[in-house]
Write a protein that holds these residues in place. Structure first.
Motif, PDB file in Angstrom:
ATOM      1  N   MET A 175       0.846  -1.177   0.000  1.00 41.23           N
ATOM      2  CA  MET A 175       0.000   0.000   0.000  1.00 41.23           C
ATOM      3  C   MET A 175       0.890   1.238   0.000  1.00 41.23           C
ATOM      4  O   MET A 175       1.819   1.348   0.805  1.00 41.23           O
ATOM      5  CB  MET A 175      -0.884  -0.023   1.252  1.00 41.23           C
ATOM      6  CG  MET A 175      -1.892   1.099   1.272  1.00 41.23           C
ATOM      7  SD  MET A 175      -3.121   0.785   2.542  1.00 41.23           S
ATOM      8  CE  MET A 175      -2.889   2.226   3.518  1.00 41.23           C
ATOM      9  N   PRO A 176       0.636   2.179  -0.901  1.00 46.01           N
ATOM     10  CA  PRO A 176       1.482   3.378  -0.956  1.00 46.01           C
ATOM     11  C   PRO A 176       1.287   4.257   0.277  1.00 46.01           C
ATOM     12  O   PRO A 176       0.224   4.305   0.878  1.00 46.01           O
ATOM     13  CB  PRO A 176       1.007   4.093  -2.215  1.00 46.01           C
ATOM     14  CG  PRO A 176      -0.323   3.530  -2.535  1.00 46.01           C
ATOM     15  CD  PRO A 176      -0.388   2.164  -1.930  1.00 46.01           C
ATOM     16  N   GLU A 177       2.369   4.951   0.607  1.00 46.80           N
ATOM     17  CA  GLU A 177       2.342   5.835   1.771  1.00 46.80           C
ATOM     18  C   GLU A 177       1.639   7.136   1.404  1.00 46.80           C
ATOM     19  O   GLU A 177       1.723   7.603   0.272  1.00 46.80           O
ATOM     20  CB  GLU A 177       3.782   6.115   2.216  1.00 46.80           C
ATOM     21  CG  GLU A 177       3.883   6.784   3.562  1.00 46.80           C
ATOM     22  CD  GLU A 177       5.332   6.907   4.018  1.00 46.80           C
ATOM     23  OE1 GLU A 177       5.538   7.396   5.122  1.00 46.80           O
ATOM     24  OE2 GLU A 177       6.221   6.515   3.252  1.00 46.80           O
ATOM     25  N   ASP A 178       0.957   7.721   2.383  1.00 46.88           N
ATOM     26  CA  ASP A 178       0.259   8.976   2.107  1.00 46.88           C
ATOM     27  C   ASP A 178       1.253  10.122   1.930  1.00 46.88           C
ATOM     28  O   ASP A 178       2.412  10.033   2.342  1.00 46.88           O
ATOM     29  CB  ASP A 178      -0.725   9.293   3.233  1.00 46.88           C
ATOM     30  CG  ASP A 178      -0.040   9.489   4.561  1.00 46.88           C
ATOM     31  OD1 ASP A 178      -0.449  10.370   5.306  1.00 46.88           O
ATOM     32  OD2 ASP A 178       0.938   8.766   4.852  1.00 46.88           O
ATOM     33  N   GLY A 227       2.974  11.647   5.137  1.00 47.11           N
ATOM     34  CA  GLY A 227       4.096  10.879   5.676  1.00 47.11           C
ATOM     35  C   GLY A 227       5.379  11.142   4.910  1.00 47.11           C
ATOM     36  O   GLY A 227       6.454  11.264   5.495  1.00 47.11           O
ATOM     37  N   LEU A 228       5.291  11.252   3.589  1.00 47.48           N
ATOM     38  CA  LEU A 228       6.471  11.568   2.780  1.00 47.48           C
ATOM     39  C   LEU A 228       6.991  12.958   3.100  1.00 47.48           C
ATOM     40  O   LEU A 228       8.196  13.182   3.250  1.00 47.48           O
ATOM     41  CB  LEU A 228       6.130  11.469   1.293  1.00 47.48           C
ATOM     42  CG  LEU A 228       5.838  10.077   0.756  1.00 47.48           C
ATOM     43  CD1 LEU A 228       5.327  10.160  -0.665  1.00 47.48           C
ATOM     44  CD2 LEU A 228       7.073   9.217   0.830  1.00 47.48           C
ATOM     45  N   LEU A 279      11.146  16.557   6.059  1.00 45.85           N
ATOM     46  CA  LEU A 279      11.479  17.654   6.961  1.00 45.85           C
ATOM     47  C   LEU A 279      12.271  17.211   8.180  1.00 45.85           C
ATOM     48  O   LEU A 279      12.916  18.025   8.823  1.00 45.85           O
ATOM     49  CB  LEU A 279      10.204  18.371   7.415  1.00 45.85           C
ATOM     50  CG  LEU A 279       9.466  19.153   6.332  1.00 45.85           C
ATOM     51  CD1 LEU A 279       8.205  19.769   6.906  1.00 45.85           C
ATOM     52  CD2 LEU A 279      10.344  20.212   5.722  1.00 45.85           C
ATOM     53  N   GLU A 280      12.217  15.939   8.523  1.00 44.16           N
ATOM     54  CA  GLU A 280      12.954  15.446   9.678  1.00 44.16           C
ATOM     55  C   GLU A 280      14.438  15.380   9.351  1.00 44.16           C
ATOM     56  O   GLU A 280      14.824  14.847   8.316  1.00 44.16           O
ATOM     57  CB  GLU A 280      12.463  14.056  10.068  1.00 44.16           C
ATOM     58  CG  GLU A 280      11.074  14.036  10.641  1.00 44.16           C
ATOM     59  CD  GLU A 280      10.596  12.620  10.938  1.00 44.16           C
ATOM     60  OE1 GLU A 280      11.387  11.665  10.753  1.00 44.16           O
ATOM     61  OE2 GLU A 280       9.445  12.492  11.346  1.00 44.16           O
TER      62      GLU A 280
END
Length: 69
Positions: free
Chosen positions: A1-4, A7-8, A13-14
């Motif tokens: 399932m692809p990530e939203d 979340g990307l 930014l982290e």
């Protein structure tokens, strides 16, 4: 399932772990010093327009390098 998308975006930014090969800007300081010394020598040898143009051009390049362009 692809990530939203959120979340990307959050992962971008982290701050990640620092790169082990990062020089910490030492290379940029070395290049700036050598360029300034060369342009100063040109001015001292009587080539004032060429030395001044070199200092201005190298300042612009180093500024763009510093901001990541």
């Amino acid at each position: 399932m692809p990530e939203d998308d959120f979340g990307l975006w959050e992962r971008e930014l982290e701050p990640g772990p620092p790169d082990e090969g990062a020089s910490g800007g030492f290379g940029m300081v070395l290049v700036a010093g050598l360029t300034a010394s060369g342009c100063t020598a040109m001015i001292a040898l009587g080539e004032v327009p060429l030395g001044t143009a070199g200092l201005v051009l190298s300042s612009i390049i180093l500024l763009l390098w510093r901001i990541g362009m």
